[in-house]
Structure formats: C-alpha cells, structure tokens
Motif scaffolding. Structure first.
Motif, PDB file in Angstrom:
ATOM      1  N   ALA A  51      45.427 -81.449  35.675  1.00 40.87           N
ATOM      2  CA  ALA A  51      45.537 -82.755  36.612  1.00 40.87           C
ATOM      3  C   ALA A  51      44.550 -82.965  37.819  1.00 40.87           C
ATOM      4  O   ALA A  51      43.760 -83.666  37.657  1.00 40.87           O
ATOM      5  N   LEU A  52      44.274 -81.322  38.463  1.00 45.39           N
ATOM      6  CA  LEU A  52      43.317 -81.358  39.703  1.00 45.39           C
ATOM      7  C   LEU A  52      41.756 -81.489  39.161  1.00 45.39           C
ATOM      8  O   LEU A  52      40.963 -82.021  39.607  1.00 45.39           O
ATOM      9  N   ALA A  53      41.943 -80.644  37.630  1.00 46.23           N
ATOM     10  CA  ALA A  53      40.568 -80.619  37.131  1.00 46.23           C
ATOM     11  C   ALA A  53      40.298 -81.771  36.231  1.00 46.23           C
ATOM     12  O   ALA A  53      38.963 -82.348  36.919  1.00 46.23           O
ATOM     13  N   ASP A  54      40.522 -82.712  35.888  1.00 46.88           N
ATOM     14  CA  ASP A  54      40.980 -83.996  35.709  1.00 46.88           C
ATOM     15  C   ASP A  54      40.184 -84.674  36.871  1.00 46.88           C
ATOM     16  O   ASP A  54      39.105 -85.202  36.432  1.00 46.88           O
ATOM     17  N   ALA A  55      40.830 -85.105  37.565  1.00 46.19           N
ATOM     18  CA  ALA A  55      40.623 -85.641  39.023  1.00 46.19           C
ATOM     19  C   ALA A  55      39.188 -85.496  39.812  1.00 46.19           C
ATOM     20  O   ALA A  55      38.856 -86.397  40.059  1.00 46.19           O
ATOM     21  N   LEU A  56      39.333 -84.129  39.374  1.00 51.75           N
ATOM     22  CA  LEU A  56      38.074 -83.772  40.261  1.00 51.75           C
ATOM     23  C   LEU A  56      36.520 -83.688  39.159  1.00 51.75           C
ATOM     24  O   LEU A  56      35.727 -83.527  39.643  1.00 51.75           O
ATOM     25  N   GLY A  57      37.006 -83.704  37.608  1.00 52.99           N
ATOM     26  CA  GLY A  57      35.725 -84.034  37.072  1.00 52.99           C
ATOM     27  C   GLY A  57      35.119 -82.725  36.694  1.00 52.99           C
ATOM     28  O   GLY A  57      33.883 -82.644  36.092  1.00 52.99           O
ATOM     29  N   VAL A  58      35.591 -81.437  36.670  1.00 49.23           N
ATOM     30  CA  VAL A  58      34.950 -80.105  36.640  1.00 49.23           C
ATOM     31  C   VAL A  58      36.341 -79.348  35.073  1.00 49.23           C
ATOM     32  O   VAL A  58      37.541 -79.872  35.024  1.00 49.23           O
ATOM     33  N   THR A  59      35.841 -78.238  35.238  1.00 48.77           N
ATOM     34  CA  THR A  59      36.593 -77.303  33.973  1.00 48.77           C
ATOM     35  C   THR A  59      37.837 -76.985  34.981  1.00 48.77           C
ATOM     36  O   THR A  59      38.255 -76.309  35.851  1.00 48.77           O
ATOM     37  N   GLU A  60      39.254 -76.644  33.288  1.00 45.12           N
ATOM     38  CA  GLU A  60      40.188 -75.346  34.417  1.00 45.12           C
ATOM     39  C   GLU A  60      39.661 -74.497  34.747  1.00 45.12           C
ATOM     40  O   GLU A  60      40.381 -74.067  35.633  1.00 45.12           O
ATOM     41  N   VAL A  63      38.533 -75.029  38.045  1.00 44.47           N
ATOM     42  CA  VAL A  63      39.896 -75.501  39.032  1.00 44.47           C
ATOM     43  C   VAL A  63      40.719 -74.020  39.411  1.00 44.47           C
ATOM     44  O   VAL A  63      41.110 -73.655  40.308  1.00 44.47           O
ATOM     45  N   SER A  64      40.814 -72.957  38.064  1.00 42.90           N
ATOM     46  CA  SER A  64      41.894 -72.051  38.040  1.00 42.90           C
ATOM     47  C   SER A  64      41.244 -71.029  39.507  1.00 42.90           C
ATOM     48  O   SER A  64      41.642 -69.951  40.056  1.00 42.90           O
ATOM     49  N   ARG A  65      39.493 -70.619  39.441  1.00 37.21           N
ATOM     50  CA  ARG A  65      39.233 -70.037  40.326  1.00 37.21           C
ATOM     51  C   ARG A  65      38.670 -70.572  41.867  1.00 37.21           C
ATOM     52  O   ARG A  65      39.503 -69.515  42.368  1.00 37.21           O
ATOM     53  N   MET A  66      38.685 -72.108  41.790  1.00 32.65           N
ATOM     54  CA  MET A  66      39.228 -72.585  43.225  1.00 32.65           C
ATOM     55  C   MET A  66      39.917 -72.535  43.934  1.00 32.65           C
ATOM     56  O   MET A  66      40.447 -72.247  45.004  1.00 32.65           O
ATOM     57  N   THR A  67      40.649 -72.433  42.445  1.00 36.20           N
ATOM     58  CA  THR A  67      42.688 -72.811  43.752  1.00 36.20           C
ATOM     59  C   THR A  67      43.006 -71.080  43.892  1.00 36.20           C
ATOM     60  O   THR A  67      43.825 -71.435  45.051  1.00 36.20           O
TER      61      THR A  67
END
Length: 145
Positions: A51-60, A63-67
């Motif tokens: 859901a975060l990846a979709d909201a940011l418009g980036v790949t999962e 987002v996994s690295r960022m989280t």
C-alpha cells in the motif's frame, strides 16, 4: 495572460519539494521522501509495504529498503502480516509520530509564510488547492470505471 499554468505548477512543485527536502534534512535529519513515507503510513494507518509503494508510486523493493532504514532509526514498526505470506504491516512508532507532527508543522508554517509573502490569502489558496485535488480525484475515479 500567458497560459503556462501547467509549467508553473510543475516548477513550483519541484521547488517546494527541494526546499522541503533541505528543511527536513537540516532540521529533522530526514529526507523528504522518507518523511513522505512516514506521513503516508500515519495517514493510511497500519498499512502494508504494498500500500505504501502504491501511494508513493514506487516499487515494493524500494519501499522495503526504505522501511528497513526507517525501522532501524526507530520511526517505523515493521511486523509480519498476521494473514501470512511475505507482506509486512507498517505503523509509526511514538518517535515516528513525533517527527511527523513536528516536521509537518514546521513545513506548514513555512508554506503559510510563503503564501502570505505572495499576497495570496492562505485560506483561499488552501480552498482552491483542495478543490483542484478533489476534482482530480473525481475525474480519476470516473476514468477508471
């Protein structure tokens, strides 16, 4: 009147993003993209990385690295999804909530000062921006039906 609104909006958004990034790095030691991720987790509630990846418009994977970084810094809690699978649920820690609230207020205060210096009413600017966003959202929903 010249019709360059689309270009002007792009330039304004890019400049605001860069200014926000400079402010957030200098005063809160966090990048704008990480602040935006934390803000979205806070607004989406206990969300998933997808859901975060979709909201940011980036790949999962991005987002996994960022989280992982945000969790290591104590801003984010990342837990396996109770439903199983590889999904991870996200929520803000108290430290993350404090950062988001403080940084949002700091950015909002600066934007309010910028708007005031432009001679435009903050209330009117906020109302028109909300109106444009609502119209865009409505048109997007209609397009996808």
């Amino acid at each position: 009147m010249e019709r360059n609104l689309s270009l002007n909006l792009h330039v304004l958004t890019a400049r605001l993003d860069r200014a926000g990034d400079r402010i957030l790095r200098a005063e809160y030691n966090v990048s704008y993209s990480r602040f935006l991720a934390l803000t979205l987790v806070g607004e989406l509630g206990a969300s998933t990385q997808r859901a975060l990846a979709d909201a940011l418009g980036v790949t999962e994977p991005s987002v996994s690295r960022m989280t992982a970084v945000l969790a290591a810094e104590g801003f984010l809690d990342v837990q396996p999804d109770p439903a199983g699978g590889h999904r991870r649920q996200l929520s803000l820690t108290n430290k993350g909530k404090q950062l988001v609230a403080s940084a949002q207020q700091g950015l909002e205060d600066r934007l309010a000062a910028l708007v005031a210096h432009s001679g435009v009413s903050y209330a009117e600017y906020a109302e028109r921006t909300a109106q444009l966003l609502a119209t865009f959202d409505r048109l997007e929903r209609e397009r996808t039906k």
